[in-house]
Design an enzyme around this catalytic site. Sequence first.
Site: not given
Length: 231
Positions: A82-84
Site C-alpha cells: 500500500v502506497k501512502v
Amino acid sequence: MKIFLDTADIEEIRIAARWGILDGVTTNPTLYAKVGGSYEDVLRQICDLTSGPVSAEVVAEDVEGMLREGRAFANLAPNIVVKVPMCEEGLEAMARFAEEGIKTNCTLIFTANQGLLAAKAGASILSPFVGRLDDINEEGMIVIRELVAIVELHDLDAEVLAASIRHPRHVTEAALAGAHIATLPFKVLQQMVRHPLTDKGIKTFRDDWEKARAAAAAKDTEAAKVDARQN
Ligand code: E4P
C-alpha cells in the site's frame, strides 16, 4: 538493485516480465489515469504478471480513509504494497498498517528526514522522488545517498526506492548510491537496453554473416559445376 516498472500499462509490464528483469511494479493515480478502467482490475492483472511487490496508492486524506482503501488493496493479492503519501496522517496510517502486517511504500519523499520518519513508522519501502527535485534545481540523488546511508547506519528495516526517474543516468547513479530499488518508466527501460554501437555491431555481424554464407554458397555451386563437367 531491484528494477520495478513505474506504470499501470499491462502491455509494458508484460514485455518487461518477458525480458526477465522485472522485480515489481509501482503505480500511482496519475499512471492509473493514463490507462483508466477499474483500478482494482488493473492491479489484479499486474499481480498476475509479477510476484514482486506491486504498489497501489491510497488517495484518502484522513487516516481511516487511508486504512479502508489500503486494506481493500491488500485483499486483492498477497504481493500488494500500500502506497501512502508522506504526511502526518500518512505516518499514522503506515504505523497502523504495520501493526496489521500490511506492507507500505511511503511516497512523495523529498528529504532524508521524511524517509527516516517513514521507516520509523513502519514503511517497508521509502520512495524519494529524484526527478521532481532535479526539476526544481535541486539534486535529487543527494536524498537517495543520504537515506541509503541512514538506513544502513541505523540498520532500519526498509528499502530505499529511487522514484521519479527521468533517464538512464539516474538509474546508474541510483545503483551506485546503493538504492535497493529503482522504479522506471518503460521508456527509460528501453533506453537502457539500447546503445548505437550495439546496434551498429549487430548490423555489421549480420552483414558479415550474410556475405560469408553467400561466398560459401557460391563456392559450393562452383564445385558442383566442376564435378558435373568432370563426370
Ligand atoms: C513512483 O512510485 C512514483 O509515483 C513515480 O516515480 C513518480 O514519477 P514522476 O515524478 O515522473 O511522476
